[in-house]
Design a protein around this motif. Sequence first.
Motif, PDB file in Angstrom:
ATOM      1  N   PRO A 139      15.838  48.333  33.837  1.00 51.91           N
ATOM      2  CA  PRO A 139      15.546  49.679  34.360  1.00 51.91           C
ATOM      3  C   PRO A 139      15.647  49.672  35.885  1.00 51.91           C
ATOM      4  O   PRO A 139      15.362  48.659  36.531  1.00 51.91           O
ATOM      5  N   GLU A 140      16.029  50.786  36.469  1.00 51.64           N
ATOM      6  CA  GLU A 140      16.285  50.850  37.898  1.00 51.64           C
ATOM      7  C   GLU A 140      15.096  50.362  38.724  1.00 51.64           C
ATOM      8  O   GLU A 140      15.268  49.666  39.735  1.00 51.64           O
ATOM      9  N   SER A 141      13.870  50.716  38.316  1.00 49.05           N
ATOM     10  CA  SER A 141      12.689  50.309  39.085  1.00 49.05           C
ATOM     11  C   SER A 141      12.575  48.788  39.155  1.00 49.05           C
ATOM     12  O   SER A 141      12.198  48.230  40.189  1.00 49.05           O
ATOM     13  N   MET A 142      12.901  48.106  38.070  1.00 52.14           N
ATOM     14  CA  MET A 142      12.822  46.645  38.033  1.00 52.14           C
ATOM     15  C   MET A 142      14.048  46.016  38.704  1.00 52.14           C
ATOM     16  O   MET A 142      13.952  44.985  39.367  1.00 52.14           O
ATOM     17  N   ARG A 143      15.191  46.664  38.515  1.00 50.18           N
ATOM     18  CA  ARG A 143      16.444  46.133  39.075  1.00 50.18           C
ATOM     19  C   ARG A 143      16.388  46.093  40.599  1.00 50.18           C
ATOM     20  O   ARG A 143      16.838  45.123  41.223  1.00 50.18           O
ATOM     21  N   ALA A 144      15.807  47.107  41.219  1.00 48.06           N
ATOM     22  CA  ALA A 144      15.733  47.158  42.679  1.00 48.06           C
ATOM     23  C   ALA A 144      14.929  45.986  43.233  1.00 48.06           C
ATOM     24  O   ALA A 144      15.322  45.365  44.227  1.00 48.06           O
ATOM     25  N   ILE A 145      13.820  45.683  42.583  1.00 49.75           N
ATOM     26  CA  ILE A 145      12.967  44.584  43.064  1.00 49.75           C
ATOM     27  C   ILE A 145      13.617  43.236  42.778  1.00 49.75           C
ATOM     28  O   ILE A 145      13.613  42.327  43.619  1.00 49.75           O
ATOM     29  N   ALA A 146      14.192  43.097  41.589  1.00 48.70           N
ATOM     30  CA  ALA A 146      14.842  41.830  41.237  1.00 48.70           C
ATOM     31  C   ALA A 146      15.989  41.518  42.189  1.00 48.70           C
ATOM     32  O   ALA A 146      16.128  40.386  42.675  1.00 48.70           O
ATOM     33  N   GLY A 147      16.825  42.521  42.479  1.00 52.05           N
ATOM     34  CA  GLY A 147      17.944  42.300  43.383  1.00 52.05           C
ATOM     35  C   GLY A 147      17.496  41.946  44.788  1.00 52.05           C
ATOM     36  O   GLY A 147      18.117  41.118  45.462  1.00 52.05           O
ATOM     37  N   TYR A 148      16.394  42.561  45.238  1.00 59.10           N
ATOM     38  CA  TYR A 148      15.823  42.192  46.540  1.00 59.10           C
ATOM     39  C   TYR A 148      15.369  40.738  46.512  1.00 59.10           C
ATOM     40  O   TYR A 148      15.668  39.957  47.432  1.00 59.10           O
ATOM     41  N   HIS A 149      14.633  40.370  45.446  1.00 57.05           N
ATOM     42  CA  HIS A 149      14.115  39.012  45.334  1.00 57.05           C
ATOM     43  C   HIS A 149      15.240  37.982  45.324  1.00 57.05           C
ATOM     44  O   HIS A 149      15.133  36.918  45.947  1.00 57.05           O
ATOM     45  N   PHE A 150      16.355  38.284  44.639  1.00 60.52           N
ATOM     46  CA  PHE A 150      17.484  37.352  44.584  1.00 60.52           C
ATOM     47  C   PHE A 150      18.272  37.316  45.888  1.00 60.52           C
ATOM     48  O   PHE A 150      19.146  36.467  46.053  1.00 60.52           O
ATOM     49  N   GLY A 151      17.961  38.234  46.815  1.00 58.02           N
ATOM     50  CA  GLY A 151      18.641  38.229  48.099  1.00 58.02           C
ATOM     51  C   GLY A 151      19.931  39.014  48.120  1.00 58.02           C
ATOM     52  O   GLY A 151      20.716  38.900  49.066  1.00 58.02           O
ATOM     53  N   TRP A 152      20.168  39.827  47.095  1.00 54.73           N
ATOM     54  CA  TRP A 152      21.426  40.571  47.009  1.00 54.73           C
ATOM     55  C   TRP A 152      21.423  41.807  47.898  1.00 54.73           C
ATOM     56  O   TRP A 152      22.469  42.237  48.361  1.00 54.73           O
ATOM     57  N   TRP A 153      20.254  42.423  48.070  1.00 48.03           N
ATOM     58  CA  TRP A 153      20.156  43.617  48.909  1.00 48.03           C
ATOM     59  C   TRP A 153      18.771  43.701  49.545  1.00 48.03           C
ATOM     60  O   TRP A 153      17.849  42.962  49.166  1.00 48.03           O
ATOM     61  N   ASP A 154      18.635  44.608  50.508  1.00 50.73           N
ATOM     62  CA  ASP A 154      17.349  44.782  51.173  1.00 50.73           C
ATOM     63  C   ASP A 154      16.499  45.793  50.406  1.00 50.73           C
ATOM     64  O   ASP A 154      16.879  46.251  49.323  1.00 50.73           O
ATOM     65  N   GLU A 155      15.349  46.163  50.980  1.00 49.72           N
ATOM     66  CA  GLU A 155      14.433  47.056  50.262  1.00 49.72           C
ATOM     67  C   GLU A 155      14.997  48.466  50.067  1.00 49.72           C
ATOM     68  O   GLU A 155      14.523  49.207  49.202  1.00 49.72           O
ATOM     69  N   GLN A 156      16.043  48.802  50.832  1.00 52.80           N
ATOM     70  CA  GLN A 156      16.699  50.104  50.640  1.00 52.80           C
ATOM     71  C   GLN A 156      17.907  50.020  49.699  1.00 52.80           C
ATOM     72  O   GLN A 156      18.592  51.008  49.462  1.00 52.80           O
ATOM     73  N   GLY A 157      18.172  48.810  49.205  1.00 53.74           N
ATOM     74  CA  GLY A 157      19.306  48.631  48.305  1.00 53.74           C
ATOM     75  C   GLY A 157      20.619  48.365  49.004  1.00 53.74           C
ATOM     76  O   GLY A 157      21.682  48.352  48.365  1.00 53.74           O
ATOM     77  N   GLU A 158      20.573  48.108  50.330  1.00 51.73           N
ATOM     78  CA  GLU A 158      21.795  47.811  51.077  1.00 51.73           C
ATOM     79  C   GLU A 158      22.119  46.324  50.955  1.00 51.73           C
ATOM     80  O   GLU A 158      21.225  45.481  51.055  1.00 51.73           O
ATOM     81  N   PRO A 159      23.391  45.968  50.744  1.00 53.78           N
ATOM     82  CA  PRO A 159      23.767  44.555  50.585  1.00 53.78           C
ATOM     83  C   PRO A 159      23.360  43.718  51.794  1.00 53.78           C
ATOM     84  O   PRO A 159      23.412  44.179  52.936  1.00 53.78           O
ATOM     85  N   THR A 160      22.949  42.481  51.524  1.00 51.04           N
ATOM     86  CA  THR A 160      22.551  41.558  52.592  1.00 51.04           C
ATOM     87  C   THR A 160      23.230  40.212  52.374  1.00 51.04           C
ATOM     88  O   THR A 160      23.797  39.941  51.324  1.00 51.04           O
ATOM     89  N   GLY A 161      23.119  39.384  53.368  1.00 50.25           N
ATOM     90  CA  GLY A 161      23.616  38.014  53.244  1.00 50.25           C
ATOM     91  C   GLY A 161      22.475  37.035  53.130  1.00 50.25           C
ATOM     92  O   GLY A 161      22.562  35.901  53.607  1.00 50.25           O
TER      93      GLY A 161
END
Length: 346
Positions: free
Chosen positions: A36-58
């Motif tokens: 679900p989107e609510s969980m996906r946003a946090i998981a992706g942040y935790h994995f380092g894929w994006w920041d808290e706004q969902g923007e890609p990071t390195g």
Amino acid sequence: MTDLDVTPARRSAGEVLSWSRAGVDPALRTAVDRLPESMRAIAGYHFGWWDEQGEPTGADPGKAIRPAFALLAAQAVGGAAATALPAAVAVELVHNFSLLHDDVMDGDTTRRHRPTAWSVFGVNAAILAGDALLTLALDVLAGSGHPSAARAIRALSDATQRLNDGQAADLAFEERGDVRVAECVRMAENKTAALIGAACAVGALYGDAEGHQVEQLRSFGELVGLAFQFTDDLLGIWGDPAVTGKPVYSDLNNRKKSLPVVAALASGTPAARELDELYHCDAQLGPAELERAAELIEATGARAWSLSQAEDLVARARVHLRAADPDDRAERELHSLARLATRRDR
């Protein structure tokens, strides 16, 4: 044949980890996209894929050492790494479930050189995201269609129960002043070693291993996992923040009853008595007290003991690795990863 199975003849441990990360990341992202989107946003942040706004990071995504063990275990028994991809993804998901929850329970505000998920999204959200990753791990195995999927789910579920038991013991130790070394070792066997053992076992299952190979590789992984924890506990005291992503003396600041700390407190030396007074005082330890605590642990011989234990565990692990009748190349690379587990600061 996939890119996972087209590799150079000789690879360093670092090259193996890069290969594992490159192969696992796309499948891991595909799995997380099903949340679900609510969980996906946090998981992706935790994995380092994006920041808290969902923007890609390195951001640093971590070493993916557990997936590498799973992929190599499949190759060790004659299977293809690509076939074990669901096993590698599932193990990485369980590991990160535990990290999300650990950060909440330990109150850690930094992981992999950036704010922890709970400190950005809140405690409740981080806990739920961890739960989602655990559920997703089992779903990845169940949906893989592999004949050994059910056995793999049982193996990973058992390791997760042991991981939870180890974490419970770790937390309980913080409230006790009488923790014994044997108790601390048992805690580490459950909290850390069980999952690395499961990574090797589940990878072997997906490589169509014989029963004795699965068990030998599980034993190999568990011994390596315990060596990994000895090293991790040393890094938690003396590690370079550039390597650990956490402040120096972070475990001492949190009054963790880690392996070197418990061994030092149990040494019966004058340094142990001074350390006990420091560790169990009510006041927050300042920089000078933290540095003194580290000096006292080293003075008891606990630092040298921890290093020796890690080296011995890797040597014992290799005996089990060879007993699994592994492919020569996979054996070399599994042993190379095991050595890396005890030399992460070098």
